[in-house]
Design an enzyme around this catalytic site. Structure first.
Site, mmCIF file in Angstrom:
data_model
loop_
_atom_site.group_PDB
_atom_site.id
_atom_site.type_symbol
_atom_site.label_atom_id
_atom_site.label_comp_id
_atom_site.label_asym_id
_atom_site.label_seq_id
_atom_site.Cartn_x
_atom_site.Cartn_y
_atom_site.Cartn_z
ATOM 1 N N GLU A 1 11.591 36.197 -6.520
ATOM 2 C CA GLU A 1 11.741 37.390 -5.668
ATOM 3 C C GLU A 1 11.183 38.638 -6.338
ATOM 4 O OE1 GLU A 1 15.694 37.650 -4.009
ATOM 5 O OE2 GLU A 1 15.730 35.520 -3.484
ATOM 6 N N GLU B 1 15.591 28.977 -2.048
ATOM 7 C CA GLU B 1 16.778 29.616 -1.479
ATOM 8 C C GLU B 1 16.552 29.864 0.007
ATOM 9 O OE1 GLU B 1 18.233 33.190 -3.324
ATOM 10 O OE2 GLU B 1 17.500 32.594 -5.303
#
Length: 330
Positions: free
Chosen positions: A164, A269
């Site tokens: 991320e 995720e």
């Protein structure tokens, strides 16, 4: 690196990668019925915790799924201090035993690129840290990590450094200095791959969408990346799954970018978030996995994201059980 125009990427994703009966932007999901394409060949997991308790919880998820065997164990290294980023036997041991207990299991480990990774570091601190990392200041920590994984029997782990990076949450974010971030990621890859006995695969994983910086600007290069992942939660509020497919740097862009670079995809995720118990989103994600056959996918299973440990999402849970659960016996 030559950047592929967004329009070309989206066209490739829709024209080449989506079979005719799969979801495309503009299509609708109702969140009912069984997944049109079986997901048995997609290695799947649930994140249920980082320690030995998290490993034991996997059996609970499997029982909830009616006996389905989960093939992916996914956890995270703490990013508070370098000694934790190096890893330790108390973390690796339970996962190594879980992996060794059945053939075909996959261990996935998210690796912070900075200490104080969630301490809200200012851009200047991040920039300085990235540049120090690119110059080799932190090599010894990643060498220790690689040696610890090999020694524990996890030499074939999938590692997700700097996940991320296109956002603002972590100290290992890319935005303050993309050139230094890429150089540092490449440095980490070189250190890890120099560890004797390793067979690591390295997964470059942004979050879905643009966020703080377009994630392709952080891509470190085909020679150091094995998998191109994406973390894809159900957000922002009001955005449909179809919107998540077609948005700038969204799901379609991700798949097309990976295809253009000759890499498989992953989804380390994913889960519910801003739109509550949303079976249409869950159905869309499961259909997406069935169409694109990622290396692995992992549900984030604590509230508000999850469907097993979190009881706030019963309709979505029913969809997951229908798609991933063991077939009913006659």
């Amino acid at each position: 690196m030559v950047l592929v125009p967004v329009a070309v990427l989206l066209a490739a994703a829709l024209a080449l990668l989506l079979p005719g009966d799969r979801l495309a932007p503009g299509a609708r999901h109702t969140g009912t019925g069984a997944a049109p394409v079986p997901l048995a060949r997609v290695p799947s997991g649930f994140f249920t915790g980082s320690d030995a308790v998290g490993v034991r919880r996997i059996a609970g998820v499997e029982a909830w799924l009616g006996g389905t065997s989960l093939r992916v164990g996914h956890t995270y290294l703490p990013g508070d201090r370098w000694s934790n980023i190096e890893g330790h036997p108390e973390l690796f041991g339970p996962w190594a035993r879980w992996k060794a207990a059945a053939p075909g299991r996959l261990f996935v480990l998210n690796v912070p690129m900075m200490d104080r990774n969630e301490a809200g570091l200012a851009d200047d601190e991040v920039r300085a840290g990235l540049r120090r990392g690119a110059d080799g200041a932190f090599d010894r920590h990643f060498r220790a990590l690689g040696e610890g994984l090999v020694g524990a029997g996890l030499a074939d782990a999938v590692l997700v450094p700097g996940w991320e990076m296109n956002g603002t949450t972590y100290g290992h974010r890319c935005g303050p200095d993309p050139a230094a971030w890429k150089a540092y990621w490449r440095r980490i890859a070189g250190v890890l791959r120099a560890v004797p006995g390793q067979r690591f695969r390295l997964d470059f994983t942004p979050s879905r969408g643009r966020d703080a910086i377009p994630w392709p600007e952080c891509y470190p290069g085909d020679d150091v990346v094995d998998i191109i992942g994406m973390d894809a939660y159900d957000q922002p509020a009001g955005l449909s799954f179809e919107g998540q497919v077609g948005e700038e740097y969204g799901l379609a862009h991700h798949v097309a970018f990976a295809r253009a670079h000759g890499k498989p995809v992953s989804y380390p995720e994913w889960g519910l978030f801003r739109n509550g118990d949303n079976p249409a989103y869950v159905r869309g994600m499961l259909d997406w996995f069935a169409a694109h056959r990622p290396v692995y996918q992992t549900v984030t299973d604590y509230c508000p994201h999850g469907v097993w440990e979190c009881r706030d999402n019963p309709r979505s849970a029913a969809v997951v059980r229908g798609a991933l659960g063991a077939p009913a016996r006659p």
